[in-house]
Design a protein around this motif. Structure first.
Motif, short mmCIF file in Angstrom:
data_model
loop_
_atom_site.label_atom_id
_atom_site.label_comp_id
_atom_site.label_asym_id
_atom_site.label_seq_id
_atom_site.Cartn_x
_atom_site.Cartn_y
_atom_site.Cartn_z
N VAL A 15 0.72 -1.28 0.04
CA VAL A 15 0.06 0.08 -0.12
C VAL A 15 0.95 1.29 -0.08
O VAL A 15 0.76 2.42 -0.88
N ALA A 16 1.98 1.34 0.83
CA ALA A 16 2.89 2.15 1.08
C ALA A 16 3.67 2.58 -0.47
O ALA A 16 3.63 3.82 -0.81
N LYS A 17 3.90 1.32 -1.11
CA LYS A 17 4.55 1.76 -2.39
C LYS A 17 3.62 2.21 -3.32
O LYS A 17 3.99 3.12 -4.24
N LEU A 22 1.99 7.69 -6.28
CA LEU A 22 1.06 8.82 -6.91
C LEU A 22 1.57 9.94 -6.40
O LEU A 22 2.26 10.46 -5.26
N ALA A 23 1.49 11.20 -7.40
CA ALA A 23 1.90 12.42 -7.05
C ALA A 23 1.08 13.03 -5.94
O ALA A 23 -0.08 12.70 -5.48
N ALA A 24 1.45 14.16 -5.28
CA ALA A 24 0.71 14.90 -4.17
C ALA A 24 -0.79 14.96 -4.59
O ALA A 24 -1.63 14.63 -3.84
N LEU A 57 -6.93 12.69 -11.91
CA LEU A 57 -7.44 11.56 -11.95
C LEU A 57 -7.20 10.41 -12.91
O LEU A 57 -7.16 9.08 -12.37
N ASN A 58 -7.02 10.88 -14.19
CA ASN A 58 -6.58 9.73 -14.98
C ASN A 58 -5.34 9.24 -14.73
O ASN A 58 -5.04 7.89 -14.89
N LYS A 59 -4.49 10.10 -14.38
CA LYS A 59 -2.97 9.53 -13.94
C LYS A 59 -3.00 8.62 -12.82
O LYS A 59 -2.53 7.57 -12.81
N ARG A 75 -10.68 0.71 -5.01
CA ARG A 75 -9.55 0.04 -5.19
C ARG A 75 -8.48 0.45 -4.08
O ARG A 75 -7.78 -0.45 -3.68
N TRP A 76 -8.52 1.64 -3.94
CA TRP A 76 -7.45 2.09 -2.64
C TRP A 76 -8.15 1.53 -1.30
O TRP A 76 -7.31 1.06 -0.54
N LEU A 77 -9.43 1.51 -1.11
CA LEU A 77 -9.93 0.88 0.18
C LEU A 77 -9.49 -0.59 0.58
O LEU A 77 -9.40 -0.95 1.30
#
Length: 82
Positions: A15-17, A22-24, A57-59, A75-77
């Motif tokens: 998850v951390a990776k 992701l950019a800020a 969002l697309n990135k 997906r993130w959750l």
């Protein structure tokens, strides 16, 4: 007494990776997607153009390996809490 090895250590690293990839702004967009913000709400909240919000969002979608916005938060959750 020291704690034993974490059963979720590998998942936490995964998850951390992914999060670090992701950019800020992409991280902010994912967070807002998790809160079910619309694209227009994301743009307004971050004080950016709608088209810029869509680009972030697309990135994020590409980096998370998914193909549509409703899946971003899901997906993130799933990654975070599986």
């Amino acid at each position: 007494m020291p704690a034993g090895p974490s059963r979720t250590g590998g998942k936490d690293k995964e998850v951390a990776k992914i999060w670090a990839a992701l950019a800020a702004r992409e991280q902010l967009v994912v967070a807002l997607c998790c809160l079910e913000y619309s694209d227009h709400e994301i743009a307004a909240t971050l004080d950016i153009a709608y088209s810029t919000a869509r680009t972030h969002l697309n990135k994020a979608i590409d980096k998370l390996g998914i193909n549509k916005k409703p899946s971003v938060g899901n997906r993130w959750l799933v990654l975070k809490f599986r």
